[in-house]
Design a protein around this motif. Sequence first.
Motif, PDB file in Angstrom:
ATOM      1  N   LEU A 279       0.814  -1.213   0.000  1.00 30.69           N
ATOM      2  CA  LEU A 279       0.000   0.000   0.000  1.00 30.69           C
ATOM      3  C   LEU A 279       0.851   1.268   0.000  1.00 30.69           C
ATOM      4  CD1 LEU A 279      -2.585  -1.168   2.651  1.00 30.69           C
ATOM      5  CD2 LEU A 279      -3.116  -0.605   0.283  1.00 30.69           C
TER       6      LEU A 279
ATOM      7  N   ILE B  52       2.490   2.284   2.443  1.00 27.14           N
ATOM      8  CA  ILE B  52       2.585   2.834   3.801  1.00 27.14           C
ATOM      9  C   ILE B  52       3.983   2.565   4.347  1.00 27.14           C
ATOM     10  CG2 ILE B  52       1.686   2.692   6.173  1.00 27.14           C
ATOM     11  CD1 ILE B  52      -1.017   1.832   4.928  1.00 27.14           C
TER      12      ILE B  52
ATOM     13  N   TYR C  52      -8.908  -0.767   1.085  1.00 25.28           N
ATOM     14  CA  TYR C  52      -8.114  -1.372   2.165  1.00 25.28           C
ATOM     15  C   TYR C  52      -8.885  -1.342   3.467  1.00 25.28           C
ATOM     16  CZ  TYR C  52      -4.325  -1.422   5.703  1.00 25.28           C
ATOM     17  OH  TYR C  52      -3.527  -1.676   6.789  1.00 25.28           O
TER      18      TYR C  52
ATOM     19  N   ASP D 241      -5.214   3.542  13.325  1.00 30.19           N
ATOM     20  CA  ASP D 241      -4.874   4.727  12.545  1.00 30.19           C
ATOM     21  C   ASP D 241      -6.022   5.721  12.506  1.00 30.19           C
ATOM     22  OD1 ASP D 241      -2.399   3.770  11.967  1.00 30.19           O
ATOM     23  OD2 ASP D 241      -3.019   2.800  10.101  1.00 30.19           O
ATOM     24  N   PHE D 242      -7.226   5.237  12.833  1.00 27.00           N
ATOM     25  CA  PHE D 242      -8.395   6.102  12.747  1.00 27.00           C
ATOM     26  C   PHE D 242      -8.595   6.794  14.089  1.00 27.00           C
ATOM     27  CE2 PHE D 242     -12.790   7.318  12.589  1.00 27.00           C
ATOM     28  CZ  PHE D 242     -12.998   7.638  11.264  1.00 27.00           C
ATOM     29  N   ASN D 243      -8.685   8.114  14.055  1.00 27.69           N
ATOM     30  CA  ASN D 243      -8.863   8.867  15.298  1.00 27.69           C
ATOM     31  C   ASN D 243     -10.314   8.857  15.724  1.00 27.69           C
ATOM     32  OD1 ASN D 243      -6.166   9.657  15.532  1.00 27.69           O
ATOM     33  ND2 ASN D 243      -6.483  11.298  14.053  1.00 27.69           N
ATOM     34  N   TYR D 244     -10.773   7.759  16.293  1.00 25.30           N
ATOM     35  CA  TYR D 244     -12.164   7.812  16.711  1.00 25.30           C
ATOM     36  C   TYR D 244     -12.271   8.457  18.090  1.00 25.30           C
ATOM     37  CZ  TYR D 244     -10.734   3.014  17.809  1.00 25.30           C
ATOM     38  OH  TYR D 244     -10.047   1.913  18.190  1.00 25.30           O
ATOM     39  N   GLU D 245     -13.431   8.374  18.662  1.00 20.89           N
ATOM     40  CA  GLU D 245     -13.810   9.084  19.889  1.00 20.89           C
ATOM     41  C   GLU D 245     -14.331  10.476  19.585  1.00 20.89           C
ATOM     42  OE1 GLU D 245     -11.058   8.791  23.277  1.00 20.89           O
ATOM     43  OE2 GLU D 245     -10.628   6.784  22.532  1.00 20.89           O
ATOM     44  N   PHE D 246     -13.937  11.038  18.460  1.00 19.81           N
ATOM     45  CA  PHE D 246     -14.563  12.298  18.053  1.00 19.81           C
ATOM     46  C   PHE D 246     -15.817  11.930  17.268  1.00 19.81           C
ATOM     47  CE2 PHE D 246     -15.256  16.380  16.179  1.00 19.81           C
ATOM     48  CZ  PHE D 246     -14.659  17.263  17.058  1.00 19.81           C
TER      49      PHE D 246
ATOM     50  N   PHE E 254     -15.945  -0.098   7.914  1.00 24.67           N
ATOM     51  CA  PHE E 254     -14.653   0.091   7.249  1.00 24.67           C
ATOM     52  C   PHE E 254     -14.558  -0.731   5.967  1.00 24.67           C
ATOM     53  CE2 PHE E 254     -13.778   2.051  11.256  1.00 24.67           C
ATOM     54  CZ  PHE E 254     -12.928   3.082  10.908  1.00 24.67           C
TER      55      PHE E 254
END
Lengths: 221, 295
Positions: free
Chosen positions: A49, A51, A77, A84-89, A139
Amino acid sequence: MRIDVDNLSFGYDYRTVLKNVSFSIESGDFLVIVGQNGSGKSTLVKCLLGINKVPDSKIFLNGIEINDFSNWIQIGYVPQKFDDFNYEFPITVNEILNVTKLTKADEDEKLEIMDNLGILTLQNENINTLSGGQMQRVFIARALMNHPTLLILDEPTVGVDQDNTDRFYRVVNDLNDQGVTIMLISHDLNSSKANFSHAMWLDNGEATLKNISEVALGGEE
Amino acid sequence: MGIEPLIMASSFIRALIEREFMQLALITGVFIGFLAPLIGAFVVIKRLSLIADTLSHFSLAGLAIGMYFINILSLPIGDPLYIGMVFGIIGALLIEVLRGYYRNYKEISMPIVISIGTALSALFISLSGGFNSSVYNYLFGSILTVGRNFVIIISLVTLVILALVIIFYKQIVIVSFDEAYARLLGISVRKFQIVTTIILGIVVSLAIETVGVLLVGSLMIIPVATAMKVGRSFKSTLALAIIFSEASVLLGLWFSYIFSIPSGATIVLFNIAIMVSVVILKKFFFNRSLKEKQS
Ligand SMILES: Nc1ncnc2c1ncn2[C@@H]1O[C@H](COP(=O)(O)OP(=O)(O)O)[C@@H](O)[C@H]1O
Ligand SMILES: [Mg+2]
């Protein structure tokens, strides 16, 4: 999408994780990658990928050297964990999918993809209120937003119940029937209902690729 | 009580109509009250909440150097604000560079930049004559003394930033929430980071005029922290943050005028009061709905 990996070695800092990995798959193939935890499966995927940065002439996507490759939007993907995903927001499922679909998938297609994955009713839910399995399917939907010709799924059914796992494999098998190349990382080849054409074992960073007839004949080593 | 608040409100409104400085303060407050949480939200998502305070300290160094240039060297700069803005941008870029350099210890960039900013500030404040009222204003804000030039700058900056956020909404959201995926979608993450970093530097240095170096961070972060707890979607959270922020600005301006207390501190205290109220209300309603479900 055709993938060629030629003698790829890769490590983090001082540690080698992948050792001289070589394999090729054709457009439309369905490759399952199996291997123990820590054997380098996710590392390999991240190399494919872009990365993880790799030296020139090790990986070719559709014949294009990976460091010159730019058509990333063709690749869908689903990462192993969503670190890597900024959740909680707060953000809703719809909002995630809408910002992801850059041009191609229109609204109807989006709804169809969500319906196939059984997440149509979650459209306006804040993702932070979803269960692990629901999140996983969001996802997966995200990965399908831009008509990928290659779909890479890193242990997508861990923590997902049997019904939804079955549903997931139906969707993936259908996509493969439509010509999408699939690369699926699975901890357990036997229990998966994937219609795979090739399987690859990663053991201590070394890869062995077999096609389906060889798998059926020889079994696992 | 009774009629008193009405008199107080009416004298505030009369001041708004009659006094230019009140009008300028109001416009500035409304623009900053809008920009700070808008930019702050993206900072919070990326878990960089301390970046605003870091940049404000670095921007203060620019203001101090600007004062030195103007007061001691008599250079024709006009307003230390311009040097403050340049430093805001330099500080932001410096953080980006340091975050790349200490890849696994990214937060180290903050104390390093704060140290440089604070040291340079102390040095140049002393060189340009020591602590005086403009230094006090830089530290704690001086929204009631902003000039017309400043209002023009802040209006333009707000318009440009709003336009950028609307045009690049998808990209900004993806880059903030999931950098790795953004790259996969062909978004030039690096370019976005540099642009947003520069914007952040500019907003912080402008916000200093309102609430001062020491309180800028709260203006950007607290309304967002409050909204996060009650918002369901991304857009509603942004909208709530902006509403909370504007309410604090208006109430803060009003109270600081009526009681002759510092505006910056009052605005920030209202922000905190709103946060506490929202947290308590949420707990109350959440508990009640739980009990209803159980019975
Ligand atoms: N970002 C990283 N930095 C350093 N080491 C890593 C990183 N990611 C993975 N590793 C190490 O590389 C090895 C292979 O990891 P990984 O590719 O995630 O294996 P798998 O996906 O097969 O479980 C592990 O020993 C892991 O600890
Ligand atoms: Mg893995």
